[in-house]
Every structure is written in structure tokens, then in C-alpha cells.
Design an enzyme around this catalytic site. Sequence first.
Site: not given
Length: 173
Positions: A66-68, A61
Amino acid sequence: MTAIAERKNTVTFKGNPVTLLGNEVKVGDQAPDFTVLANDLSQVTLDSSKGSVRLISVVPSLDTGVCDAQTRRFNEEAASLPGVKVLTISVDLPFAQKRWCGAAGIENVQTLSDHRDLSFGINYGVAIKELRLLARAVFVIDKNDKVVYVEYVPEVTNHPNYEAAIEAAKSVL
């Protein structure tokens, strides 16, 4: 209808083993097709970027740290990789992806949603059965749709090997 493969204990999510749906994709494989949605709800398939090198960044997501960071890193790197299409795929809704990209100033990465069918998740073996999220992974596909790099990140909350993925993309330009 064929049964979907289940791979147990391949990756962990916050230290707990999870089940991945779909077969593992390996270097040298012909890239599996998929159908996902762009931010405007149009369908995007593997053929949509045919003839280009693709770096596919898979995240659970965009609204997590971490995804950002992963999406921002590949967005920065994409600017210096002319000829490489960088796709970020998650199960976030297309509207949320569009909002996130606008707020984050993401312009070099195309965000795509696998929320509808998990087509990408199952075809690339990254759909987490227990959570209906995608496991963190990176795939590089050459201009002829051959898989040249694969990383299934063993712990979903960890970062991928950015340098190795970028080098793999550069090597097939």
C-alpha cells in the site's frame, strides 16, 4: 519536558487498535515544524519548503504494497501539480528510501526519513507507540504554513483518499 500526548483507539493496524503519540493536527492549525532527514542525510524542516504548497504523504514503510502504491500515485499526480511539493515521510532509513526511489523511478516526490527522532511523527500525531512506525496519513499545508487538509487513515493498511488530498492541494495553489 512536556509529556507527549497518547491517543488510543484512533487508528488500527491490521485490525488491532494502536496508540498514536502526539496531538492531532486539524484543518486551520498552523503546521507544526519538524526535522527529518533527506536521502543524503541533510536535515529538512517545514521551513525548507516555505512558500510552497506541500502535500505530505505519510507511510509506515515504502517496502510494503500500500505504501508503494501510495507513493507511486502521488508521484504521478505531482507531475500535474506544478507549485506543489510532494513529500513522503516514513521511518525507513534514508539509504533504503534512496534505493527504493531509484528502483521505482520516483522523481516527483521527495522521500524523507523520520527514523532518527520521530520529530514529524510526534509533532503531527502519527507515531505508532507500539510499532515505532508512522500511521498512514495525508496533510496539505498552504504557502502560509496553514493546514488545509488532514486525513488520518483509520486502518493503517488501507489507502488514503487520493482525490480529496489532490483537490485540497489544487485549491490553495
